[in-house]
Design a protein around this motif. Structure first.
Motif, mmCIF file in Angstrom:
data_model
loop_
_atom_site.group_PDB
_atom_site.id
_atom_site.type_symbol
_atom_site.label_atom_id
_atom_site.label_comp_id
_atom_site.label_asym_id
_atom_site.label_seq_id
_atom_site.Cartn_x
_atom_site.Cartn_y
_atom_site.Cartn_z
ATOM 1 N N THR A 1 0.864 -1.170 0.000
ATOM 2 C CA THR A 1 0.000 0.000 0.000
ATOM 3 C C THR A 1 0.906 1.228 0.000
ATOM 4 O O THR A 1 2.008 1.201 0.577
ATOM 5 N N PRO A 2 0.495 2.326 -0.632
ATOM 6 C CA PRO A 2 1.422 3.440 -0.879
ATOM 7 C C PRO A 2 2.005 4.086 0.369
ATOM 8 O O PRO A 2 3.206 4.370 0.420
ATOM 9 N N GLY A 3 1.172 4.328 1.378
ATOM 10 C CA GLY A 3 1.656 5.046 2.555
ATOM 11 C C GLY A 3 2.754 4.306 3.284
ATOM 12 O O GLY A 3 3.796 4.872 3.634
ATOM 13 N N ARG A 4 2.541 3.012 3.527
ATOM 14 C CA ARG A 4 3.543 2.238 4.248
ATOM 15 C C ARG A 4 4.812 2.052 3.414
ATOM 16 O O ARG A 4 5.924 2.046 3.947
ATOM 17 N N LEU A 5 4.670 1.897 2.098
ATOM 18 C CA LEU A 5 5.854 1.770 1.253
ATOM 19 C C LEU A 5 6.705 3.029 1.333
ATOM 20 O O LEU A 5 7.943 2.957 1.445
ATOM 21 N N LEU A 6 6.064 4.190 1.303
ATOM 22 C CA LEU A 6 6.808 5.446 1.405
ATOM 23 C C LEU A 6 7.519 5.548 2.756
ATOM 24 O O LEU A 6 8.659 6.006 2.832
ATOM 25 N N ASP A 7 6.858 5.083 3.824
ATOM 26 C CA ASP A 7 7.498 5.066 5.141
ATOM 27 C C ASP A 7 8.812 4.289 5.095
ATOM 28 O O ASP A 7 9.836 4.731 5.628
#
Length: 462
Positions: free
Chosen positions: A160-166
């Motif tokens: 999922t995008p948010g966790r990947l960016l984290d």
């Protein structure tokens, strides 16, 4: 991926170099649909994997998009949920991986935790015979085990995008600078959930020289903007017809009732009309999802809630119990309306009508899948008439009224009132236990101008 396996399974000669007999017309591909995965150019090892999973013949989106993806071109695929698009992008990536294995070879982005987990399972299943390593990176779980999984350099990351960016910003040594394939799945939903700015940031971590597959149910202006930002000279395949069309095996009804009797009619339906049948009940808010599940369980029904405020393990547990049949009623927000593979659902009940026609189509599309019959029933109160009329107008037809006897329904009223008191008390205790966090369970947030925003948080990836 072991070298022995690579030598055995990845000779370039196995890949069919000839492009299929097709024609590109205004971005749409027209050809005589092949009958087997081998006809599409898939190598024998992966064809066997398809057969072992019961994939006998390619679906339309697979038949159209796989040959183009094997031509080393960017691709836009427009297809509804349930069309088989996961295999349409996973198989070409696995085939390319066979030829030149490397860490972080592919990245697949999905809007929700459940869909990411489901795609990860498909990657594992299709790639089992070639020892593919896949990591699923989603919110709601501890980042440390995920960082350890990334340190093992998986071939494919589903996230999922948010966790990947984290992880890209905080996990030491993790980068995607050598990624060869990017898949953006359910692009319209990602953008509806305001992931646009995060996607823009993620694209900066990826190499420009890559293949990109974008899949979406609809082609909105936001999706077109994402296409321009992330794809180069793409081919386009569209399997969607009327975006408000439902399958012929789906029977759709409405039941016009007073708002004060919704719970009584719901119990009549699950106890008398649909007893023992696999049922999804859709509500509009997290609060109502939790309350209705408690309400049904108090009356002896095997109901389990699914919404965006549950922990990830609880969400997956709810899905698995419903899929396995240990619970026959799933009470859910729209987090369950789209993208999830739930093979057998007999009945969909719209306890609350959705706010738009597209969501209605996704909800009722949970049943009558793969040629099976199914029923969808919407409870319509005096407050829902405008929404219901918009849904009928979008469908282009009038739905049939579900006939009931008020006398038979009202037999359940005393027990329903008792269960309502119990569920209200349980919800009060639950919110008191959570303190300030309890407000989240109401499923309502204050947005711009003080307006309430009901459901965006229900599908958040966290």
């Amino acid at each position: 991926m072991s070298s022995a396996k690579r030598r055995k399974l990845s000779p370039a000669a196995e890949v069919q170099d000839e492009s299929p007999d097709s024609e590109t017309v205004e971005g749409s591909v027209v050809d005589s649909a092949p009958k087997t995965f081998k006809d599409l150019g898939i190598v024998d090892t992966l064809v066997e994997a398809c057969h072992s999973l019961g994939y006998k013949n390619p679906t339309p989106i697979q038949a159209q998009s796989i040959p183009l993806a094997l031509q080393n071109r960017d691709l836009i695929g427009l297809a509804e949920t349930g069309s088989g698009k996961t295999a349409a992008f996973v198989l070409p990536i696995l085939q390319a991986l066979l030829e030149k294995p490397s860490p972080f070879f592919g990245l697949i982005l999905a809007p929700t935790r459940e869909l990411a987990a489901q795609i990860g399972q498909s990657v594992d299943a299709l790639g089992a015979s070639i020892s593919v390593r896949c990591a699923v990176i989603v919110g709601g779980l501890d980042m440390v085990p995920q960082a350890i999984a990334l340190s093992k350099k998986p071939h494919i990351v589903v996230a999922t995008p948010g966790r990947l960016l984290d992880h890209l910003e905080k996990t030491k040594g993790f980068k995607l600078s050598n990624t060869k394939y990017l898949v953006i799945d359910e692009a319209d939903r990602l953008l509806d959930m305001d992931f646009g700015p995060i996607l823009d940031k993620l694209l900066k971590f990826l190499p420009r020289e890559r293949r990109t597959f974008l899949f979406s149910a609809t082609m909105s202006s936001k999706v077109e903007s994402l296409q321009r930002a992330s794809l180069r000279d793409p081919l386009r395949v569209s399997i969607s017809s009327n975006k408000y069309q439902t399958v012929s095996t789906l029977q759709q009804y409405y039941l016009f009732i007073p708002h004060m009797h919704k719970d009584t009619y719901l119990i009549f339906l699950v106890a008398s009309e649909f007893t023992g049948r696999s049922t999804i009940i859709f509500t509009r808010t997290v609060y109502e999802t939790q309350r209705v599940a408690i309400f049904l369980r108090y009356l002896g029904f095997g109901a389990i809630p699914l919404h965006g405020q549950l922990s990830q393990s609880a969400r997956l547990g709810a899905l698995n119990k419903f899929k396995s049949g240990s619970r026959d009623i799933l009470v859910a927000t729209d987090v369950a309306a789209r993208g999830l593979d739930i093979p057998k659902v007999d009945v969909v009940i719209n306890y609350d009508l959705p706010q738009d026609s597209k969501t209605y189509i996704h909800r009722v599309g949970r049943t009558a899948r793969a040629g099976n019959a199914g029923q969808a029933l919407s409870l319509v109160t005096q407050y829902d008439l405008e929404i219901y009329q918009r849904i009928e107008a979008a469908l282009g037809k009038k739905l049939g009224e579900y006939e009931t006897s008020k006398e038979e329904v009202m037999v359940f009223k005393p027990r329903v009132e008792e269960a309502q008191r119990h569920s209200r008390n349980e919800m009060k205790n639950l919110m008191d236990d959570r303190g300030n966090k309890g407000s989240v369970l109401r499923g309502r947030h204050t947005g711009k101008g003080g307006k309430r925003r009901h459901d965006a948080m229900d599908a958040e990836e966290g």
